[in-house]
Scaffold this motif. Sequence first.
Motif, PDB file in Angstrom:
ATOM      1  N   ASN A   1       0.833  -1.192   0.000  1.00  0.00           N
ATOM      2  CA  ASN A   1       0.000   0.000   0.000  1.00  0.00           C
ATOM      3  C   ASN A   1       0.866   1.239   0.000  1.00  0.00           C
ATOM      4  O   ASN A   1       2.048   1.199   0.308  1.00  0.00           O
ATOM      5  N   ASP A   2       0.224   2.343  -0.312  1.00  0.00           N
ATOM      6  CA  ASP A   2       0.953   3.592  -0.419  1.00  0.00           C
ATOM      7  C   ASP A   2       1.666   3.952   0.884  1.00  0.00           C
ATOM      8  O   ASP A   2       2.808   4.373   0.882  1.00  0.00           O
ATOM      9  N   ASP A   3       0.944   3.747   2.009  1.00  0.00           N
ATOM     10  CA  ASP A   3       1.517   4.184   3.275  1.00  0.00           C
ATOM     11  C   ASP A   3       2.393   3.108   3.914  1.00  0.00           C
ATOM     12  O   ASP A   3       2.915   3.291   5.004  1.00  0.00           O
ATOM     13  N   GLY A   4       2.544   1.981   3.225  1.00  0.00           N
ATOM     14  CA  GLY A   4       3.430   0.948   3.725  1.00  0.00           C
ATOM     15  C   GLY A   4       2.887   0.176   4.911  1.00  0.00           C
ATOM     16  O   GLY A   4       3.536  -0.692   5.460  1.00  0.00           O
ATOM     17  N   LYS A   5       1.653   0.456   5.328  1.00  0.00           N
ATOM     18  CA  LYS A   5       1.084  -0.216   6.488  1.00  0.00           C
ATOM     19  C   LYS A   5       0.534  -1.583   6.071  1.00  0.00           C
ATOM     20  O   LYS A   5      -0.049  -1.726   5.000  1.00  0.00           O
ATOM     21  N   VAL A   6       0.739  -2.574   6.917  1.00  0.00           N
ATOM     22  CA  VAL A   6       0.230  -3.909   6.612  1.00  0.00           C
ATOM     23  C   VAL A   6      -1.286  -3.918   6.814  1.00  0.00           C
ATOM     24  O   VAL A   6      -1.779  -3.499   7.859  1.00  0.00           O
ATOM     25  N   LYS A   7      -2.002  -4.384   5.798  1.00  0.00           N
ATOM     26  CA  LYS A   7      -3.471  -4.430   5.887  1.00  0.00           C
ATOM     27  C   LYS A   7      -3.920  -5.883   5.916  1.00  0.00           C
ATOM     28  O   LYS A   7      -3.616  -6.641   4.993  1.00  0.00           O
ATOM     29  N   ILE A   8      -4.652  -6.251   6.949  1.00  0.00           N
ATOM     30  CA  ILE A   8      -5.122  -7.630   7.074  1.00  0.00           C
ATOM     31  C   ILE A   8      -6.640  -7.633   7.215  1.00  0.00           C
ATOM     32  O   ILE A   8      -7.205  -6.867   7.998  1.00  0.00           O
ATOM     33  N   GLY A   9      -7.297  -8.484   6.430  1.00  0.00           N
ATOM     34  CA  GLY A   9      -8.747  -8.605   6.517  1.00  0.00           C
ATOM     35  C   GLY A   9      -9.117  -9.881   7.248  1.00  0.00           C
ATOM     36  O   GLY A   9      -8.428 -10.893   7.140  1.00  0.00           O
ATOM     37  N   LEU A  10     -10.206  -9.826   8.019  1.00  0.00           N
ATOM     38  CA  LEU A  10     -10.688 -11.013   8.732  1.00  0.00           C
ATOM     39  C   LEU A  10     -12.168 -11.206   8.409  1.00  0.00           C
ATOM     40  O   LEU A  10     -12.954 -10.260   8.518  1.00  0.00           O
ATOM     41  N   VAL A  11     -12.538 -12.409   7.985  1.00  0.00           N
ATOM     42  CA  VAL A  11     -13.952 -12.699   7.727  1.00  0.00           C
ATOM     43  C   VAL A  11     -14.365 -13.876   8.603  1.00  0.00           C
ATOM     44  O   VAL A  11     -13.873 -14.985   8.429  1.00  0.00           O
ATOM     45  N   THR A  12     -15.246 -13.619   9.584  1.00  0.00           N
ATOM     46  CA  THR A  12     -15.730 -14.708  10.443  1.00  0.00           C
ATOM     47  C   THR A  12     -17.105 -15.173   9.979  1.00  0.00           C
ATOM     48  O   THR A  12     -17.705 -14.566   9.097  1.00  0.00           O
TER      49      THR A  12
ATOM     50  N   LYS B   1      -0.388  -4.603  18.124  1.00  0.00           N
ATOM     51  CA  LYS B   1       0.995  -4.819  18.560  1.00  0.00           C
ATOM     52  C   LYS B   1       1.968  -4.727  17.395  1.00  0.00           C
ATOM     53  O   LYS B   1       3.049  -4.185  17.512  1.00  0.00           O
ATOM     54  N   ASP B   2       1.544  -5.293  16.258  1.00  0.00           N
ATOM     55  CA  ASP B   2       2.446  -5.377  15.102  1.00  0.00           C
ATOM     56  C   ASP B   2       2.363  -4.152  14.193  1.00  0.00           C
ATOM     57  O   ASP B   2       2.964  -4.129  13.128  1.00  0.00           O
ATOM     58  N   GLY B   3       1.547  -3.176  14.578  1.00  0.00           N
ATOM     59  CA  GLY B   3       1.393  -1.989  13.745  1.00  0.00           C
ATOM     60  C   GLY B   3       0.668  -2.247  12.442  1.00  0.00           C
ATOM     61  O   GLY B   3       0.871  -1.545  11.457  1.00  0.00           O
ATOM     62  N   ALA B   4      -0.198  -3.272  12.418  1.00  0.00           N
ATOM     63  CA  ALA B   4      -0.953  -3.576  11.205  1.00  0.00           C
ATOM     64  C   ALA B   4      -2.374  -3.054  11.345  1.00  0.00           C
ATOM     65  O   ALA B   4      -2.860  -2.831  12.451  1.00  0.00           O
ATOM     66  N   GLU B   5      -3.033  -2.874  10.193  1.00  0.00           N
ATOM     67  CA  GLU B   5      -4.435  -2.462  10.217  1.00  0.00           C
ATOM     68  C   GLU B   5      -5.303  -3.695  10.013  1.00  0.00           C
ATOM     69  O   GLU B   5      -5.067  -4.486   9.101  1.00  0.00           O
ATOM     70  N   LEU B   6      -6.298  -3.901  10.866  1.00  0.00           N
ATOM     71  CA  LEU B   6      -7.177  -5.062  10.732  1.00  0.00           C
ATOM     72  C   LEU B   6      -8.592  -4.620  10.355  1.00  0.00           C
ATOM     73  O   LEU B   6      -9.165  -3.750  11.006  1.00  0.00           O
ATOM     74  N   ILE B   7      -9.135  -5.211   9.281  1.00  0.00           N
ATOM     75  CA  ILE B   7     -10.511  -4.922   8.877  1.00  0.00           C
ATOM     76  C   ILE B   7     -11.320  -6.191   9.110  1.00  0.00           C
ATOM     77  O   ILE B   7     -11.062  -7.223   8.485  1.00  0.00           O
ATOM     78  N   ALA B   8     -12.286  -6.139  10.037  1.00  0.00           N
ATOM     79  CA  ALA B   8     -13.039  -7.339  10.403  1.00  0.00           C
ATOM     80  C   ALA B   8     -14.433  -7.312   9.790  1.00  0.00           C
ATOM     81  O   ALA B   8     -15.184  -6.361   9.996  1.00  0.00           O
ATOM     82  N   LEU B   9     -14.769  -8.339   9.017  1.00  0.00           N
ATOM     83  CA  LEU B   9     -16.106  -8.464   8.438  1.00  0.00           C
ATOM     84  C   LEU B   9     -16.658  -9.838   8.816  1.00  0.00           C
ATOM     85  O   LEU B   9     -15.930 -10.696   9.303  1.00  0.00           O
ATOM     86  N   ALA B  10     -17.966 -10.060   8.530  1.00  0.00           N
ATOM     87  CA  ALA B  10     -18.559 -11.348   8.900  1.00  0.00           C
ATOM     88  C   ALA B  10     -19.793 -11.624   8.061  1.00  0.00           C
ATOM     89  O   ALA B  10     -20.374 -10.718   7.469  1.00  0.00           O
ATOM     90  N   GLY B  11     -20.192 -12.894   8.014  1.00  0.00           N
ATOM     91  CA  GLY B  11     -21.484 -13.248   7.447  1.00  0.00           C
ATOM     92  C   GLY B  11     -22.581 -12.860   8.430  1.00  0.00           C
ATOM     93  O   GLY B  11     -22.308 -12.492   9.565  1.00  0.00           O
TER      94      GLY B  11
END
Lengths: 316, 318
Positions: B17-28, B49-59
């Motif tokens: 990504n542009d800002d170099g931040k780690v982006k992680i998605g979670l689908v439960t 803790k790891d300085g990552a961005e987490l996007i949480a989605l779900a059914g």
Amino acid sequence: MKTLVLRTPALGPAIALLAAVLLFSVTTDTFATTDNLSLVVQQSLVIGTLALGQTLVILTSGIDLANAAIAVLGTLLMAQLVLGGTSAPLALLIGIGVAVGIAAITGGVVTGISLPPFIVTLGMLTIVTAAARIYAEGQSYPVTDELLTFLGTRQYLFGQVEVTVGMGLALVMYLVAWYALTRTAWGRHVYAVGNDAEAARLSGIKVRRTVLSVYLVAGLVYGIAAWQALGRVPNADPNAFQTGNLDSITAVVLGGTSLFGGRGSVLGTLVGALIVAVLRSGLTQAGIDSLYQDVATGVLVIVAVAVDRFSRGRNQ
Amino acid sequence: MAGTACSSQKATDGRGNDDGKVKIGLVTKTDSNPFFVALREAAKAQAGKDGAELIALAGKFDGDNEGQVAALENLVQQGVDTILVTPSNSTGILGAIKKAREKGILVIALDTETDPKDAVDATFATDNTQAGRLQGQYVKAALGERAPQLLMLDGSPGGTVDEQRHKGFLEGLGLTETDPKVLGKEATNGDQNKAQQAMENLLQRATTVNAVYTINEPAARGGFAALQAKGLADKVVVGSIDGGCQGVRDVKDGKYALTVMQFPKKMAEDGVKAGVEFTKSGKKPSGFTNTGTTVIADKPVPGIDSKDTAWGLQNCWG
């Protein structure tokens, strides 16, 4: 302005849709890309197709709580028949045929012994859901057959725009329904029956036959929704679309069709289904929790009904 | 205009990504089940803790494959580097997973395996067959000389995890599906109210029951309430799986004999760590990683390793 809104019931929802699209295009980097917009349309297809049938029923001042359950049974029939060696075209026809058959029973009971559609379709919802689970024997069934899945998997590129066969089919169905409702005698009868069944009867319209025909067409549409669903998720699951009936009603209401019958349009419903998908996608990309997305959709539904009430009250 | 299953160019290629931040998605599967809430919270904490961005989605509900597909698509649009997903159904969302992987995104299944297993890069999950087997073995040992008279409170029809646990349990207890010692079984969707009702109904005809299988702890609570109302609570060995804190307390209170603890925090933390590692070095995890199962019971039985509820309360989730 007001008469324009009254004459073209899809106008208000179309403005809302446009506003939502603009809002998310400005506030997120990822919403207004061609492939995302294509995805939003794909995400609205199954509910949009169910909502088309739902609109026809609601125009007659009915409601259909069983539509998604019928589609789920359709997916299971198609998938299991093909796995059992039936040819795919035949399995598809049987799946759609059973959907029409169930709708015929619903329509027959509604018109034959004048029971409220809410009650009849509530019963049907329970029966068909159970039937689907019995037939599925507690399993879900993967679908690999090309004919059953190609509505979702076959994609064409028009420049940057990705179009699936399913999108084309949905658009054709909506246009046919729009034409039938606005340009044929049958369409006028549907609106007349929904407005005032007794007045329609006195003016010579065969009320029962009209209503029955609406349920039959709706059943056909639900069967095609089953086909659409296999294109999206090539897996027939007895637990799928548990809220599909309510989601389809949401699309109809957001599209400006009156729950009291006789007023509204299928094009409005198409817009309504897109509004739901645009909200879901746009709010997700704006980082809003999905539960708040549901709140937003719920507020919109109430606003839409309030607008309907308000314009109707002033009109009379 | 021709061409099948092709996709248009995207501004971002999934990675970087542009800002170099780690982006992680979670689908439960859903966002209301305490197990998935624990998993999501642990993932968020680790990402923080790891300085990552987490996007949480779900059914929306268990079995909402369509909702999970849409969630996966939305995450791809948002340019995530890694997707962690707990599939509602082991085959339902393979198409969406494939598309994500084609864009260079690392996809890890948490909690539930896909079928085929290599549809994802890696799986971090409980070995659910083993969890069921442990539950069955413990119940068998606790019954001692008594022949089992079994009632089963199952999960959702068609659920992958549900079937694995069910089969594992029967194996552990040493029964087959059609054995007459299996007095009855009902689907509960893992819901306490449904489980109670199911058990009430089963007990109308199966009064000789001495063993009960439950798909999870809410089902165990519902089943126990029905047994207690019939005055059978002391005569029946009830087993469960999950390791939620309420479940461990229930074991401590003697409501059921044991629960098999799973470790959703470990699944989530390992998943996030693997995602961060992938973005930094391009290294992908692979294969099935068993995140472990531990029997929690206050009465140890011969031949089964178990921890007591004091240990359970320190390590439980939810």
